[in-house]
Design an enzyme around this catalytic site. Structure first.
Site, PDB file in Angstrom:
ATOM      1  N   GLU A 103      -3.315  10.606   7.484  1.00 35.16           N
ATOM      2  CA  GLU A 103      -4.678  10.980   7.067  1.00 35.16           C
ATOM      3  C   GLU A 103      -5.688  10.703   8.187  1.00 35.16           C
ATOM      4  OE1 GLU A 103      -4.091  10.549   2.244  1.00 35.16           O
ATOM      5  OE2 GLU A 103      -5.123   8.928   3.260  1.00 35.16           O
ATOM      6  N   GLY A 117      -9.033 -11.997  -7.101  1.00 33.73           N
ATOM      7  CA  GLY A 117      -8.946 -10.660  -6.519  1.00 33.73           C
ATOM      8  C   GLY A 117      -9.628  -9.634  -7.402  1.00 33.73           C
TER       9      GLY A 117
HETATM   10  C1  LIG Z   1      -6.012   2.365   4.210  1.00 33.98           C
HETATM   11  C2  LIG Z   1      -5.303   2.363   2.878  1.00 33.98           C
HETATM   12  C3  LIG Z   1      -5.080   3.563   2.211  1.00 33.98           C
HETATM   13  C4  LIG Z   1      -4.433   3.576   0.986  1.00 33.98           C
HETATM   14  N1  LIG Z   1      -4.252   4.775   0.340  1.00 33.98           N
HETATM   15  C5  LIG Z   1      -3.700   4.787  -0.894  1.00 33.98           C
HETATM   16  C6  LIG Z   1      -3.583   6.009  -1.620  1.00 33.98           C
HETATM   17  O1  LIG Z   1      -3.962   7.080  -1.134  1.00 33.98           O
HETATM   18  N2  LIG Z   1      -3.057   5.954  -2.870  1.00 33.98           N
HETATM   19  C7  LIG Z   1      -2.628   4.773  -3.431  1.00 33.98           C
HETATM   20  O2  LIG Z   1      -2.185   4.765  -4.580  1.00 33.98           O
HETATM   21  N3  LIG Z   1      -2.715   3.621  -2.762  1.00 33.98           N
HETATM   22  C8  LIG Z   1      -3.236   3.587  -1.513  1.00 33.98           C
HETATM   23  N4  LIG Z   1      -3.341   2.410  -0.835  1.00 33.98           N
HETATM   24  C9  LIG Z   1      -2.785   1.186  -1.445  1.00 33.98           C
HETATM   25  C10 LIG Z   1      -3.705   0.639  -2.493  1.00 33.98           C
HETATM   26  O3  LIG Z   1      -5.017   0.575  -2.014  1.00 33.98           O
HETATM   27  C11 LIG Z   1      -3.185  -0.723  -2.905  1.00 33.98           C
HETATM   28  O4  LIG Z   1      -1.898  -0.567  -3.446  1.00 33.98           O
HETATM   29  C12 LIG Z   1      -4.098  -1.371  -3.935  1.00 33.98           C
HETATM   30  O5  LIG Z   1      -5.359  -1.625  -3.353  1.00 33.98           O
HETATM   31  C13 LIG Z   1      -3.495  -2.667  -4.436  1.00 33.98           C
HETATM   32  O6  LIG Z   1      -4.384  -3.269  -5.322  1.00 33.98           O
HETATM   33  P1  LIG Z   1      -4.468  -4.857  -5.447  1.00 33.98           P
HETATM   34  O7  LIG Z   1      -5.463  -5.117  -6.503  1.00 33.98           O
HETATM   35  O8  LIG Z   1      -3.100  -5.407  -5.553  1.00 33.98           O
HETATM   36  O9  LIG Z   1      -5.019  -5.331  -4.032  1.00 33.98           O
HETATM   37  P2  LIG Z   1      -6.406  -4.999  -3.342  1.00 33.98           P
HETATM   38  O10 LIG Z   1      -6.978  -3.745  -3.852  1.00 33.98           O
HETATM   39  O11 LIG Z   1      -6.134  -5.110  -1.887  1.00 33.98           O
HETATM   40  O12 LIG Z   1      -7.354  -6.184  -3.805  1.00 33.98           O
HETATM   41  C14 LIG Z   1      -7.141  -7.510  -3.436  1.00 33.98           C
HETATM   42  C15 LIG Z   1      -8.446  -8.252  -3.602  1.00 33.98           C
HETATM   43  O13 LIG Z   1      -8.191  -9.635  -3.462  1.00 33.98           O
HETATM   44  C16 LIG Z   1      -9.196 -10.228  -2.667  1.00 33.98           C
HETATM   45  N5  LIG Z   1      -8.605 -11.418  -2.047  1.00 33.98           N
HETATM   46  C17 LIG Z   1      -7.537 -11.475  -1.215  1.00 33.98           C
HETATM   47  N6  LIG Z   1      -7.270 -12.745  -0.886  1.00 33.98           N
HETATM   48  C18 LIG Z   1      -8.171 -13.512  -1.525  1.00 33.98           C
HETATM   49  C19 LIG Z   1      -8.405 -14.920  -1.580  1.00 33.98           C
HETATM   50  N7  LIG Z   1      -7.645 -15.770  -0.912  1.00 33.98           N
HETATM   51  N8  LIG Z   1      -9.437 -15.363  -2.318  1.00 33.98           N
HETATM   52  C20 LIG Z   1     -10.234 -14.503  -3.003  1.00 33.98           C
HETATM   53  N9  LIG Z   1     -10.051 -13.165  -2.982  1.00 33.98           N
HETATM   54  C21 LIG Z   1      -9.032 -12.668  -2.270  1.00 33.98           C
HETATM   55  C22 LIG Z   1      -9.571  -9.144  -1.683  1.00 33.98           C
HETATM   56  O14 LIG Z   1     -10.873  -9.336  -1.160  1.00 33.98           O
HETATM   57  C23 LIG Z   1      -9.476  -7.895  -2.545  1.00 33.98           C
HETATM   58  O15 LIG Z   1     -10.700  -7.581  -3.165  1.00 33.98           O
HETATM   59  C24 LIG Z   1      -3.988   2.363   0.411  1.00 33.98           C
HETATM   60  C25 LIG Z   1      -4.195   1.155   1.074  1.00 33.98           C
HETATM   61  C26 LIG Z   1      -4.859   1.156   2.303  1.00 33.98           C
HETATM   62  C27 LIG Z   1      -5.105  -0.145   3.027  1.00 33.98           C
END
Ligand SMILES: Cc1cc2nc3c(=O)[nH]c(=O)nc-3n(C[C@H](O)[C@H](O)[C@H](O)COP(=O)(O)OP(=O)(O)OC[C@H]3O[C@@H](n4cnc5c(N)ncnc54)[C@H](O)[C@@H]3O)c2cc1C
Length: 464
Positions: A190, A26
């Site tokens: 939003e 990820g």
């Molecule tokens: C529309 C939207 C608006 C948001 N607005 C806000 C905001 O204003 N403020 C805020 O703080 N948070 C916001 N969030 C939440 C925030 O974006 C998430 O909490 C954050 O992205 C989490 O980070 P992460 O690294 O856990 O997951 P992610 O950022 O989702 O990253 C996960 C990564 O894993 C990869 N992945 C998944 N499964 C696999 C697999 N099987 N194999 C290989 N790669 C994989 C994906 O491609 C992705 O790149 C928002 C979310 C969304 C969807």
């Protein structure tokens, strides 16, 4: 099946082959923060993501409403980490983990189940949409999670106006120009506000046969009030602002049915050709891969140092992880993900350096914010509560600061000023990847020999 040797033989690391290998799955907020925190560590990092880009999800709604182009909120992971010589980036989908053999299985375009060995594993795979057991809704109500989703929604919204302009039967205008959003959290609020601003500021003078300002925008939420994670008064301020923008806010109403004709809510049918899902999320299958304990939402329960119980070499972080702090589960937000990524990076660095003991992870909450149309946001940070233009300036500054690269910050800043002053959007194109003229519609030979329509250097899925 390919062995680990085959994968690493071609890999040129700055570090030694004998250094421990950290596999990060990820390249979102959590995975990227972990990789950066290990920049100077004596490790080999393999970062695997199924896309080639890091996506700034908080601004996805601006792509869906044509303010920004996809390339302005995402950057190739490879480019972000280009100077990090101990890191290899692989585009592929992880499909499972073998804890005994210490390897993950990766599906790439040409190979299935490629095992990639690890000494340390960091799973940061985020979440997916959840339709709360109604997966049949997905076909009619796309959610907003990826760039492809955002472009699909943008196409749908813009196409509705184009279709209404040419539609002879004025009775059909009503469903074409009705937009229903399901879910009154920050994303729903939003998006609804941004569609209202699009309609009233940008489109109003451009059509000759329809009045875009007659569009109906409905925001539904099953909860009794919008923005449940904010105080009652900020939630009220956001509702008032939405209503001033002409959005019909209907809290306390869940969608009973979504189909090609629209939505049924509390026995009433709202006819609509554009329904957008901004409600639930479900975790990635990481819990199943690990056969680990999960919470009710399916997120992997981790210990206070973000390890999976019984496996000191496996960490789960970001939206995929479940951890309580002061009796409450940590929220699925970018700040939690980034802080956890940095924490785990530091912990691994210390462990490799032979230092034991690190304080348990503690989230430092900098606050919540949501933007409600042009020049208005709500912010809650500790005891501070703020709404209005100043809150919007703070929102803009924070979002610019957290974009992945300086080039994006400049590009988004300039675009925002331009849109604020002129009302003109940055990317109001309907891009149909399967329609006439697209690669998919051309014969195979022609498609493979035709020059690319993408400008050189465009490395994300679509930058139009
Ligand atoms: C529309 C939207 C608006 C948001 N607005 C806000 C905001 O204003 N403020 C805020 O703080 N948070 C916001 N969030 C939440 C925030 O974006 C998430 O909490 C954050 O992205 C989490 O980070 P992460 O690294 O856990 O997951 P992610 O950022 O989702 O990253 C996960 C990564 O894993 C990869 N992945 C998944 N499964 C696999 C697999 N099987 N194999 C290989 N790669 C994989 C994906 O491609 C992705 O790149 C928002 C979310 C969304 C969807």
């Amino acid at each position: 099946m390919h062995s680990k040797l085959e994968l690493t033989r071609e890999t040129k690391y700055a570090n030694s082959e004998s250094d421990p290998c950290v596999v990060i799955v990820g390249g979102g907020f959590a995975g990227l923060a972990a990789a950066k925190a290990l920049k100077k560590a004596a490790v080999r990092i393999i970062l695997i993501d199924r896309t080639n880009h890091h996506l700034f999800q908080p601004l996805l709604y601006q792509v869906a409403t044509a303010v920004l182009a996809p390339g302005q909120i995402s950057s190739p992971i490879r480019e972000i980490l280009r100077s990090q010589k101990n890191t290899t980036v692989i585009m592929g989908e992880v499909t499972g983990v073998d804890k005994d053999q210490r390897c993950v299985f990766v599906k790439s375009p040409d190979r299935e189940n490629v095992p990639v060995k690890y000494d340390y594993l960091i799973l940061a795979t985020g979440v997916r949409h959840s339709y709360f057991g109604h997966d049949q809704f997905e076909k009619f109500a796309p959610g907003l999670k990826s760039l492809a989703n955002a472009v699909e929604i943008r196409n749908k919204v813009l196409r509705a106006f184009e279709q209404a302009e040419t539609e002879e039967d004025v009775r059909r205008h009503r469903d074409l120009l009705t937009f229903v959003l399901i879910g009154g959290g920050p994303t729903g609020v939003e998006m609804a506000a941004a569609i209202a601003v699009l309609v009233r500021n940008s489109l109003r003078s451009e059509f000759r046969r329809i009045d875009p300002t007659s569009a109906r925008i409905v925001l539904l939420d099953a909860a009794p009030r919008l923005l449940g994670s904010f105080s009652e008064s900020l939630s009220q301020a956001a509702k008032k602002r939405l209503e001033r923008l002409g959005v019909e806010v209907r809290p306390g109403h869940a969608a009973d049915q979504i189909d090609e004709k629209g939505v049924i809510v509390a026995g009433e049918r709202i006819a609509s050709k554009t329904v957008i899902w901004t409600a639930g999320v479900a975790p990635s299958p990481a819990g199943k891969w690990l056969d680990a304990e999960t919470d009710r939402a399916g997120r992997v329960r981790v210990q206070r140092d973000l390890r999976v119980p019984g496996h000191p070499e496996i960490f789960v972080i970001g939206d995929t992880a479940s951890l309580d702090q002061d009796g409450k589960p940590l929220p699925g937000v970018a700040q939690v993900a980034m802080q956890q990524g940095r924490y785990v990076g530091k912990l691994i660095r210390r462990r490799i350096a032979g230092k034991n003991g690190q304080r348990p992870f503690r989230y430092f909450d900098k606050g919540n914010m949501a933007v409600v149309g042009k020049g208005f946001a709500v912010i809650q940070s500790g005891k501070l509560q703020m709404s209005g233009f100043l809150a919007w300036l703070a929102w803009a500054a924070v979002h610019l600061e957290f974009l992945a690269q300086p080039g994006l910050r400049i590009s988004v800043f300039v675009q925002w000023i331009w849109t604020f002053v002129t009302g003109q959007r940055g990317s109001r194109l309907i891009v149909d990847h399967t329609g006439p003229g697209s690669a998919k519609s051309r014969p195979a030979m022609a498609a493979s020999t035709a020059p690319s329509s993408q400008p050189p250097g465009t490395a994300v899925v679509s930058s139009k």
